[in-house]
Design a protein around this motif. Structure first.
Motif, PDB file in Angstrom:
ATOM      1  N   THR A 115       0.793  -1.466  -0.124  1.00 16.08           N
ATOM      2  CA  THR A 115       0.002   0.073  -0.166  1.00 16.08           C
ATOM      3  C   THR A 115       0.757   1.465  -0.122  1.00 16.08           C
ATOM      4  O   THR A 115       0.617   2.268  -0.734  1.00 16.08           O
ATOM      5  CB  THR A 115      -0.943   0.078   1.239  1.00 16.08           C
ATOM      6  OG1 THR A 115      -1.606  -1.407   1.219  1.00 16.08           O
ATOM      7  CG2 THR A 115      -1.992   1.174   1.167  1.00 16.08           C
ATOM      8  N   THR A 116       2.095   1.192   0.773  1.00 13.79           N
ATOM      9  CA  THR A 116       2.866   2.408   0.738  1.00 13.79           C
ATOM     10  C   THR A 116       3.367   2.592  -0.627  1.00 13.79           C
ATOM     11  O   THR A 116       3.526   3.532  -1.258  1.00 13.79           O
ATOM     12  CB  THR A 116       4.257   1.988   1.788  1.00 13.79           C
ATOM     13  OG1 THR A 116       3.476   1.759   2.847  1.00 13.79           O
ATOM     14  CG2 THR A 116       5.313   3.416   1.816  1.00 13.79           C
ATOM     15  N   LYS A 118       1.993   1.919  -3.529  1.00 11.29           N
ATOM     16  CA  LYS A 118       0.851   2.434  -4.372  1.00 11.29           C
ATOM     17  C   LYS A 118       0.548   3.762  -3.972  1.00 11.29           C
ATOM     18  O   LYS A 118       0.153   4.752  -5.039  1.00 11.29           O
ATOM     19  CB  LYS A 118      -0.354   1.484  -4.359  1.00 11.29           C
ATOM     20  CG  LYS A 118      -0.228   0.038  -4.487  1.00 11.29           C
ATOM     21  CD  LYS A 118      -0.137  -0.238  -6.110  1.00 11.29           C
ATOM     22  CE  LYS A 118       0.235  -1.487  -6.345  1.00 11.29           C
ATOM     23  NZ  LYS A 118       1.026  -1.871  -7.430  1.00 11.29           N
ATOM     24  N   TRP A 119       0.635   4.219  -2.774  1.00  7.74           N
ATOM     25  CA  TRP A 119       0.341   5.696  -2.364  1.00  7.74           C
ATOM     26  C   TRP A 119       1.364   6.442  -3.076  1.00  7.74           C
ATOM     27  O   TRP A 119       1.044   7.458  -3.626  1.00  7.74           O
ATOM     28  CB  TRP A 119       0.591   5.908  -0.810  1.00  7.74           C
ATOM     29  CG  TRP A 119      -0.692   6.078  -0.077  1.00  7.74           C
ATOM     30  CD1 TRP A 119      -1.329   4.988   0.570  1.00  7.74           C
ATOM     31  CD2 TRP A 119      -1.472   7.317   0.354  1.00  7.74           C
ATOM     32  NE1 TRP A 119      -2.361   5.438   1.338  1.00  7.74           N
ATOM     33  CE2 TRP A 119      -2.516   6.685   1.049  1.00  7.74           C
ATOM     34  CE3 TRP A 119      -1.374   8.392  -0.127  1.00  7.74           C
ATOM     35  CZ2 TRP A 119      -3.480   7.752   1.520  1.00  7.74           C
ATOM     36  CZ3 TRP A 119      -2.067   9.565   0.342  1.00  7.74           C
ATOM     37  CH2 TRP A 119      -3.446   8.875   0.948  1.00  7.74           C
ATOM     38  N   GLN A 120       2.635   6.236  -2.992  1.00  6.00           N
ATOM     39  CA  GLN A 120       3.823   6.577  -3.531  1.00  6.00           C
ATOM     40  C   GLN A 120       3.693   6.997  -5.088  1.00  6.00           C
ATOM     41  O   GLN A 120       3.737   8.207  -5.580  1.00  6.00           O
ATOM     42  CB  GLN A 120       5.125   5.841  -3.365  1.00  6.00           C
ATOM     43  CG  GLN A 120       6.398   6.765  -3.148  1.00  6.00           C
ATOM     44  CD  GLN A 120       6.558   7.355  -1.861  1.00  6.00           C
ATOM     45  OE1 GLN A 120       6.469   6.997  -0.906  1.00  6.00           O
ATOM     46  NE2 GLN A 120       6.516   8.905  -1.825  1.00  6.00           N
ATOM     47  N   GLU A 137      -9.465   8.392  -5.170  1.00  9.85           N
ATOM     48  CA  GLU A 137      -8.155   7.818  -5.343  1.00  9.85           C
ATOM     49  C   GLU A 137      -7.780   7.048  -4.569  1.00  9.85           C
ATOM     50  O   GLU A 137      -7.029   5.868  -4.591  1.00  9.85           O
ATOM     51  CB  GLU A 137      -7.057   9.301  -5.122  1.00  9.85           C
ATOM     52  CG  GLU A 137      -7.373  10.318  -6.084  1.00  9.85           C
ATOM     53  CD  GLU A 137      -6.733  10.052  -7.812  1.00  9.85           C
ATOM     54  OE1 GLU A 137      -5.956   9.011  -7.300  1.00  9.85           O
ATOM     55  OE2 GLU A 137      -7.411  10.397  -8.491  1.00  9.85           O
ATOM     56  N   VAL A 138      -8.085   6.930  -2.952  1.00 11.37           N
ATOM     57  CA  VAL A 138      -7.744   6.190  -2.142  1.00 11.37           C
ATOM     58  C   VAL A 138      -8.490   4.770  -2.277  1.00 11.37           C
ATOM     59  O   VAL A 138      -7.928   3.572  -2.088  1.00 11.37           O
ATOM     60  CB  VAL A 138      -7.973   6.505  -0.521  1.00 11.37           C
ATOM     61  CG1 VAL A 138      -7.616   5.432   0.412  1.00 11.37           C
ATOM     62  CG2 VAL A 138      -7.328   7.810  -0.295  1.00 11.37           C
ATOM     63  N   ILE A 141      -6.197   3.140  -4.815  1.00  9.07           N
ATOM     64  CA  ILE A 141      -5.100   2.689  -4.011  1.00  9.07           C
ATOM     65  C   ILE A 141      -5.302   1.423  -3.465  1.00  9.07           C
ATOM     66  O   ILE A 141      -4.433   0.433  -3.550  1.00  9.07           O
ATOM     67  CB  ILE A 141      -4.553   3.873  -3.163  1.00  9.07           C
ATOM     68  CG1 ILE A 141      -3.970   5.014  -4.109  1.00  9.07           C
ATOM     69  CG2 ILE A 141      -3.186   3.282  -2.467  1.00  9.07           C
ATOM     70  CD1 ILE A 141      -3.702   6.298  -2.944  1.00  9.07           C
ATOM     71  N   SER A 145      -3.891  -2.216  -4.161  1.00 11.11           N
ATOM     72  CA  SER A 145      -2.869  -2.777  -2.999  1.00 11.11           C
ATOM     73  C   SER A 145      -3.596  -4.232  -2.612  1.00 11.11           C
ATOM     74  O   SER A 145      -2.877  -5.380  -2.761  1.00 11.11           O
ATOM     75  CB  SER A 145      -2.941  -2.009  -1.983  1.00 11.11           C
ATOM     76  OG  SER A 145      -2.534  -0.628  -2.282  1.00 11.11           O
ATOM     77  N   SER A 248     -11.218   3.203   2.668  1.00 10.47           N
ATOM     78  CA  SER A 248     -10.994   4.659   2.184  1.00 10.47           C
ATOM     79  C   SER A 248     -12.240   5.478   2.920  1.00 10.47           C
ATOM     80  O   SER A 248     -11.881   6.743   2.849  1.00 10.47           O
ATOM     81  CB  SER A 248     -11.235   4.388   0.704  1.00 10.47           C
ATOM     82  OG  SER A 248     -12.535   3.864   0.500  1.00 10.47           O
ATOM     83  N   SER A 376      -1.709   6.345   6.075  1.00  7.01           N
ATOM     84  CA  SER A 376      -2.253   7.454   5.580  1.00  7.01           C
ATOM     85  C   SER A 376      -2.125   8.807   6.191  1.00  7.01           C
ATOM     86  O   SER A 376      -1.652   9.927   5.468  1.00  7.01           O
ATOM     87  CB  SER A 376      -3.987   7.124   5.319  1.00  7.01           C
ATOM     88  OG  SER A 376      -4.108   6.179   4.725  1.00  7.01           O
ATOM     89  N   PHE A 379       1.212   9.969   5.354  1.00  5.76           N
ATOM     90  CA  PHE A 379       1.094  10.467   4.073  1.00  5.76           C
ATOM     91  C   PHE A 379       0.870  11.977   3.875  1.00  5.76           C
ATOM     92  O   PHE A 379       0.992  12.845   3.475  1.00  5.76           O
ATOM     93  CB  PHE A 379       0.591   9.530   2.846  1.00  5.76           C
ATOM     94  CG  PHE A 379       1.517   8.613   2.469  1.00  5.76           C
ATOM     95  CD1 PHE A 379       2.302   8.940   1.103  1.00  5.76           C
ATOM     96  CD2 PHE A 379       1.434   7.385   2.734  1.00  5.76           C
ATOM     97  CE1 PHE A 379       3.175   8.229   0.633  1.00  5.76           C
ATOM     98  CE2 PHE A 379       2.580   6.484   2.068  1.00  5.76           C
ATOM     99  CZ  PHE A 379       3.131   6.730   1.213  1.00  5.76           C
TER     100      PHE A 379
END
Ligand code: HEM
Length: 417
Positions: A115-116, A118-120, A137-138, A141, A145, A248, A376, A379
């Motif tokens: 998941t990290t 995919k966030w990136q 978006e989440v 993501i 993931s 999300s 999250s 981020f």
């Protein structure tokens, strides 16, 4: 002494429940000054229970069962028909072990790592965009993931519509008419897709990792030593995929909490993981997601002087218990510090159900939820800079499930250096 349960006078309260939403039970426990009252829902007698002691009763497996508690309407959108949520006794515990294994610590860490990444990747896409809706978006993501983690192939071109189907199943389960049909359609489409994935695995065309959810579920044998039917295996795999995507909602509420309580941005930047955990725990308590839960009495019994008859639907006031002034000081104040003492919350903090998850129906995904929410926060406060334009961030306590109206719009997104 035997007492009479206060009765809410009505022919059927289903529509009133939909009109009052998360506050339906609280409104009545206050009106009757009682943690217990009787009403009628979906044409059946139901006893609603709230307060500190209620979760202990609700999660007593000798007195309560799930069979018959979950309306078919909800099974056809949210959970899938005849899934783990409807099982009891030894068969339930056996099935539950499967879910607990899939979500062990090592697997949880692997999902966080994916998941990290995919966030990136998402951030580099957002940097050029004029506007981004965090909820959408989440969703994507998390969909990407969880599929990668579970061993489910998901082509890039399908991410958007699969993510949308998962969130539609969650967001339409209390709807009526066309919105509800959308939910059923989303489930049908997803089940068809995942049945194909189960078949491809069993025929050897797909070879997911041994610990992955797909492998574990495709080859799981129930108490009789039998594989699940393709349909049932698909339903249970979706019971892993869909709720991860649903985090999300909590992540969007996390962003709202940071916006509504900006003083915490600074605090979170200069503190450790403990503070992040306290913050997300308070998000899970304060903001509305799971409203109520249902179970059926297994026998006649007395509780707090009230008579409960065998076969009665009992509804637990999840939202109300997370906002009960006898349990939480100033419950309508957002205060992460209330979680500074780290301890087990078996029955007093129940955003994802109560009791021991390996022995009852409590959510097996709480560890994953907390980890992905913490990630999250990191981020949102440490890795991103963005502007928050005028928008409708309010959320409803009437619509179930709730979500901030705008989905949290962000502009001028940059990596924070
Ligand atoms: C059960 C909430 C995330 C998988 C439950 C229950 C609730 C809940 C209230 C029912 C408890 C009961 O019937 O007594 C949530 C919320 C989540 C979340 C609010 C945040 C988005 C997850 C995740 C997973 C998951 C991430 C999987 C990875 C399940 C399963 C059950 C369940 C399989 C059924 C357990 C059983 O019947 O024994 N969840 N959950 N959930 N949850 Fe979650």
């Amino acid at each position: 002494v035997k007492k009479q349960i206060p009765r809410d006078k009505c022919i059927d309260n289903t529509f009133t429940l939909l009109k009052e939403g998360y506050l339906f039970i609280q409104n009545r426990t206050e009106r009757y000054s009682s943690d217990v009252f009787e009403t009628r829902l979906l044409g059946k007698k139901a006893i609603c229970i709230s307060g500190k002691e209620a979760p202990k009763l609700f999660y007593n497996p000798i007195l309560m069962k799930k069979k018959g508690a979950l309306p078919k309407r909800i099974q056809k959108t949210l959970f899938g028909v005849n899934a783990i949520q409807t099982m009891d006794g030894r068969r339930h515990l056996h099935r539950k072990k499967l879910f607990m294994t899939i979500m062990n610590q090592e697997e949880q860490d692997r999902l966080s790592k994916i998941t990290t990444e995919k966030w990136q990747e998402a951030i580099s896409r957002w940097e050029g965009a004029s506007r981004v809706v965090l909820y959408d978006e989440v969703n994507r993501i998390l969909c990407q993931s969880v599929c990668e983690w579970a061993g489910v192939p998901l082509p890039a071109s399908e991410v958007k519509c699969r993510a949308k189907d998962f969130s539609t199943m969650v967001n339409t389960f209390t709807a009526i008419g066309p919105e509800y049909w959308k939910g059923k359609k989303a489930r049908k489409r997803t089940e068809k897709w995942i049945r194909g994935i189960i078949e491809a695995t069993r025929s050897g065309k797909l070879r997911p990792g041994r610990n992955s959810a797909l492998h574990q579920i495709a080859y799981y044998k129930d108490l009789d030593g039998k594989l699940l039917s393709t349909q049932m295996a698909a339903v249970e795999l979706i019971n892993v995929l869909r709720p991860v995507v649903a985090i999300s909602t909590f992540i969007t509420f996390t962003a709202v909490a940071l916006y509504e309580h900006r003083e915490y941005i600074k605090i979170l930047r200069s503190s450790d993981e403990n503070m992040r955990e306290m913050f997300v725990q308070e998000v899970r308590r304060y903001y509305p997601f799971t409203p109520f839960l249902g179970a059926i009495t297994r026998k006649n019994f007395m509780w707090k002087g009230y008579n409960f008859k065998k076969g009665t639907l009992v509804i637990l006031d999840v939202y109300g218990i997370n906002h009960d002034a006898r349990i939480w000081e100033n419950p309508y104040k957002f205060r992460p510090e209330r979680f500074s003492e780290k301890r087990e919350h078996l029955f007093d903090f129940i955003p994802q159900g109560g009791g021991d998850p390996s022995k009852g129906h409590r959510c097996p995904g709480e560890g994953i939820t907390i980890e992905l929410m913490k990630l999250s926060v990191d981020f949102l406060v440490n890795k991103l800079e963005f502007k928050i334009p005028e928008q409708e961030l309010r959320y409803s306590l009437i619509k179930i499930p709730s979500l901030p109206k705008s989905g949290f719009i962000m502009r001028k997104i940059k990596t924070r250096t």
